[in-house]
Design an enzyme around this catalytic site. Structure first.
Site, PDB file in Angstrom:
ATOM      1  N   ILE A  72      -5.681  20.269 -27.985  1.00 58.96           N
ATOM      2  CA  ILE A  72      -5.679  18.830 -28.295  1.00 58.96           C
ATOM      3  C   ILE A  72      -5.839  18.066 -26.982  1.00 58.96           C
ATOM      4  CG2 ILE A  72      -4.459  16.920 -29.401  1.00 58.96           C
ATOM      5  CD1 ILE A  72      -2.593  19.005 -30.661  1.00 58.96           C
ATOM      6  N   HIS A  73      -6.877  17.256 -26.875  1.00 59.85           N
ATOM      7  CA  HIS A  73      -7.012  16.481 -25.643  1.00 59.85           C
ATOM      8  C   HIS A  73      -7.779  15.172 -25.812  1.00 59.85           C
ATOM      9  CE1 HIS A  73     -11.063  18.254 -25.517  1.00 59.85           C
ATOM     10  NE2 HIS A  73     -11.371  17.230 -24.750  1.00 59.85           N
ATOM     11  N   ARG A  74      -8.503  15.000 -26.919  1.00 55.87           N
ATOM     12  CA  ARG A  74      -9.341  13.814 -27.053  1.00 55.87           C
ATOM     13  C   ARG A  74      -8.495  12.554 -27.222  1.00 55.87           C
ATOM     14  NH1 ARG A  74     -14.795  15.398 -27.922  1.00 55.87           N
ATOM     15  NH2 ARG A  74     -15.318  13.211 -28.280  1.00 55.87           N
ATOM     16  N   ALA A  75      -8.970  11.473 -26.599  1.00 58.07           N
ATOM     17  CA  ALA A  75      -8.225  10.213 -26.618  1.00 58.07           C
ATOM     18  C   ALA A  75      -7.994   9.690 -28.029  1.00 58.07           C
ATOM     19  CB  ALA A  75      -8.957   9.167 -25.787  1.00 58.07           C
ATOM     20  N   ASP A 145      -9.817  19.750 -31.177  1.00 55.58           N
ATOM     21  CA  ASP A 145     -10.628  18.529 -31.152  1.00 55.58           C
ATOM     22  C   ASP A 145     -11.668  18.591 -30.028  1.00 55.58           C
ATOM     23  OD1 ASP A 145      -9.116  18.108 -28.863  1.00 55.58           O
ATOM     24  OD2 ASP A 145      -8.046  16.356 -29.628  1.00 55.58           O
TER      25      ASP A 145
END
Length: 224
Positions: A72-75, A145
């Protein structure tokens, strides 16, 4: 990307869908190498598969029935407290049945801590590429993501639940190996239950592992 395409002498397309996308943008018969080159990411995956490194978490823990790999890393997820909480809730619930491993991006970790979200699954420090290759090769399926991880899951014959509301790799969704699930806890868990473990990965969407050679060969012809 659009500006770079416009000034390029030749465009190499990793998939048939990529060629269609360029045609829609007005590139039909202009600057497109008609032979699908395949994806150099797939070349790299095959090469480094033989050099994968076992992550510390695998050395320290036992996973006799396998594990799920998540990132998980997307803004759009990390900057939305409700979306992030819903995803974390889904991973927590899933972990009760199948262990979940999440290499955690420092920014995501900071947000999780600031929101006081409870984590019941395994989190690790970010892993290097060789360790990520090991996790992809040995996991049961992927929940991510990340645009790159979506493709890499397919490279390693693993299904991927896409923790977004859209994806760039529509061919994988149409094929049925990847599923767009968004950030709703119930939808994510329902998608997990609907995964078909017998799913075959018998279409070479991204070439046969010799994309770099094809690209170099074509460039040498242009050079002549």
């Amino acid at each position: 990307r659009i500006l770079t395409d416009r000034i390029s002498t030749v465009l190499f397309c990793p998939t048939a869908q990529a060629i269609e996308n360029l045609k829609i943008e007005g590139y039909d018969n202009i600057n497109i190498d008609k032979n699908i080159s395949g994806d150099v990411m797939y070349d790299a995956a095959l090469f480094y598969k033989q050099r994968a490194k076992m992550p510390t978490i695998i050395q320290e823990q036992s996973f006799p029935d396998g594990f799920v790999l998540s990132t998980i890393h997307r803004a759009e997820n990390t900057d939305d407290p409700q979306r992030l909480k819903s995803i974390i809730d889904a991973l927590n619930i899933l972990h009760k049945k199948t262990p979940v491993i999440l290499p955690l991006h420092p920014r995501t970790k900071g947000i999780i801590n600031s929101l006081g979200l409870e984590i019941d699954f395994f989190i690790t420090e970010p892993v290097g590429y060789l360790e990520m290759v090991y996790l992809l090769e040995n996991c049961k399926f992927v929940m991510s993501d990340s645009g790159g991880v979506q493709k890499e899951a397919y490279f390693f014959n693993k299904q991927c639940l896409i923790l977004r509301d859209e994806t760039e790799w529509t061919e994988l969704v149409e094929y049925g190996s990847n599923v767009v699930v968004g950030a709703n806890t119930d939808i994510i868990l329902a998608a997990v239950d609907s995964l078909d473990s017998s799913k075959e990965f018998d279409v070479n969407f991204y070439g046969t592992g010799d994309s770099a050679e094809k690209i170099i060969s074509t460039l040498l012809e242009y050079d002549e």
